[in-house]
Scaffold this motif. Sequence first.
Motif, PDB file in Angstrom:
ATOM      1  N   UNK A  81       0.871  -1.191  -0.123  1.00 28.83           N
ATOM      2  CA  UNK A  81      -0.024  -0.005   0.028  1.00 28.83           C
ATOM      3  C   UNK A  81       1.006   1.408  -0.063  1.00 28.83           C
ATOM      4  N   UNK A  82       0.703   2.121  -0.913  1.00 30.34           N
ATOM      5  CA  UNK A  82       1.682   3.232  -1.009  1.00 30.34           C
ATOM      6  C   UNK A  82       3.062   2.923  -1.062  1.00 30.34           C
ATOM      7  N   UNK A  84       6.713   2.380  -1.398  1.00 24.54           N
ATOM      8  CA  UNK A  84       7.798   3.881  -1.504  1.00 24.54           C
ATOM      9  C   UNK A  84       8.928   3.364  -2.547  1.00 24.54           C
ATOM     10  N   UNK A  87       7.649   6.624  -7.095  1.00 23.46           N
ATOM     11  CA  UNK A  87       7.043   7.894  -6.646  1.00 23.46           C
ATOM     12  C   UNK A  87       6.169   8.558  -7.925  1.00 23.46           C
ATOM     13  N   UNK A  88       5.080   9.079  -7.467  1.00 24.72           N
ATOM     14  CA  UNK A  88       4.372   9.876  -8.468  1.00 24.72           C
ATOM     15  C   UNK A  88       4.437  11.285  -8.468  1.00 24.72           C
ATOM     16  N   UNK A 103      11.032  23.169   0.482  1.00 21.46           N
ATOM     17  CA  UNK A 103      10.494  22.283   1.602  1.00 21.46           C
ATOM     18  C   UNK A 103       9.365  21.494   0.968  1.00 21.46           C
ATOM     19  N   UNK A 107       9.725  17.062   1.103  1.00 22.78           N
ATOM     20  CA  UNK A 107       8.802  16.325   1.301  1.00 22.78           C
ATOM     21  C   UNK A 107       9.007  14.867   0.723  1.00 22.78           C
ATOM     22  N   UNK A 108       9.533  14.980  -0.397  1.00 27.26           N
ATOM     23  CA  UNK A 108       9.724  13.583  -1.202  1.00 27.26           C
ATOM     24  C   UNK A 108      10.995  12.839  -0.644  1.00 27.26           C
ATOM     25  N   UNK A 111      12.087   8.203   4.139  1.00 25.58           N
ATOM     26  CA  UNK A 111      12.058   8.411   5.479  1.00 25.58           C
ATOM     27  C   UNK A 111      13.391   8.095   6.003  1.00 25.58           C
ATOM     28  N   UNK A 154      10.226  16.577  -6.509  1.00 28.81           N
ATOM     29  CA  UNK A 154       9.843  15.973  -5.094  1.00 28.81           C
ATOM     30  C   UNK A 154       9.637  14.526  -5.561  1.00 28.81           C
ATOM     31  N   UNK A 155       9.125  13.989  -6.500  1.00 26.56           N
ATOM     32  CA  UNK A 155       9.168  12.510  -6.950  1.00 26.56           C
ATOM     33  C   UNK A 155      10.152  12.032  -6.977  1.00 26.56           C
ATOM     34  N   UNK A 158      12.752  10.913  -3.832  1.00 29.62           N
ATOM     35  CA  UNK A 158      12.292   9.641  -3.417  1.00 29.62           C
ATOM     36  C   UNK A 158      13.310   8.785  -3.750  1.00 29.62           C
TER      37      UNK A 158
END
Lengths: 268, 247
Positions: A81-82, A84, A87-88, A103, A107-108, A111, A154-155, A158
């Motif tokens: 699910x989602x 990682x 990236x979209x 900023x 966000x992309x 973690x 941003x994508x 990731x």
Amino acid sequence: MSNVSAPALRVSLRSVARRFEQPDGSQRTVLRDIELDIRAGEIVAILGPSGGGKSTMLRLVSGLDRADAGRVEIDGTPVAEVDQRSAVAFQEPRLLPWRTVERNVRLGLPRGTEPAAGRARVAELLRLMQLDAAVSLRPRQISGGMAQRASLARALARNPGVLLLDEPFGALDALTRLTMQDLLLEVHAVEPATILLVTHDVDEALVLADRIVLLGETPDAPGTGSTIRTILHVPGERPRDRAAAAIVELRSLLLEGLGVPSHHVSAP
Amino acid sequence: MGGGILPVALLIVWWAVTAAQLLPSYRLPSPAAVVQAAVDLQTNPLYPGALFRDIAISVQRVILGFLIGSLIGLVLGSLVGLSRTAEILLGPLLGAIRAVPSLAWMPLLLLYLGIFEPPKIVLITIGAIFPVFTTLSTALRHVDPHLVEVGRAFGLRRFELLTTVQLPAVLPSLVAGLRLALAQSWLFLVAAELISSSIGLGYLLSDSQNNSRVDRLFLAIILLAILGKSTDALIGLLERRLLKRWG
């Protein structure tokens, strides 16, 4: 350029189907019998009529949506699910309006990225996307093309193995769109992720993709949901000549496949 | 600066009316008499420091009640605004509790909690919960689903999603709710202190009414205006800090 980007990953869809519940309670099949293998690092464009399940297919690969039947796998394991690993970038930039461009791109980041490494990565992507001057601006202060580049950055932040692009240039003016297509190819050369690109623009598909998947309903079975009509290999190395004879032939083929008369007369 | 023009003009008119003795001083005390009343209260040898003590205890009650109430409102508003289940379960009950005029709780609170601080702070808390709860739960339901999906797509879940996307998106509504909650807190402070208290600005009001001290009534009202406006300005500061943090 640093070597932080993840290796490109292969994607496979096996007998995938997706149905949606209608307001009256009945089920409507949007996608059925999707069989597709995408090599690592390949660029695949999905073409099809609007409402034909293109975005749905992308969402299934991203893990934002789940298939009702079949298997969707990235690198041989089912998408979470989602997921990682992918990236979209959406058709709208969807930047958080209260955050600066920098900023928003941050966000992309995956973690647990070290703050210093994250800052360096974001700065690198902003440079790659030619957004250096916009770092501290808010989304409403920048143009649509810049916002879309920020969304792409941003994508990429990731470090995705699979980059999913849902009509990312659809809302841009024609010239900006051409520039963005070139930029995307430059980025792909530097950060070779597998790219799955939804578009309604035949020329965009021809310029960018290694293969083009034509999605649609089979004419003899209307209402049964979209499936893969044809898969076309686009000849020639990128960057491609938009006017090359083979490309022109392919364009008219695709337009006919989409139900649009191409008015093309083949050269004798 | 422009906002100071009318208050100063009002002060001049007030002074002029009293200086010309258009109204008897037991009806309308002069500005100087009100200042004198403040000094007298503060320096009364029987109860030295009475005025500051009244101010301090009222501010303390408001701040405690407001903080507890808005925190509860924040949690309940987030729950009901984000979760269908919570909305179905909690919505009707909270709506019914909100429909009770808050002052109606006071007799029960006095019976249950005694006459000291708890009933007053609980009443102010009740008053502060609902403006935050209502504005927040409504606003959260209308956050752009596209932005929420972006947050999800980039791996944010529940609490992180709330603090990264949803709360910043509703910040203006949240601040409006906090402002209303603060105004409610002062309202219920005065109500609670009028009903049962031996210190505080509400007590000063009821005591001065009993003694026909119009100058002290004016003093209490002006103090409430100044304190209310100052605490409201603090919320404005908080808003700017939050915008910077989330900006």
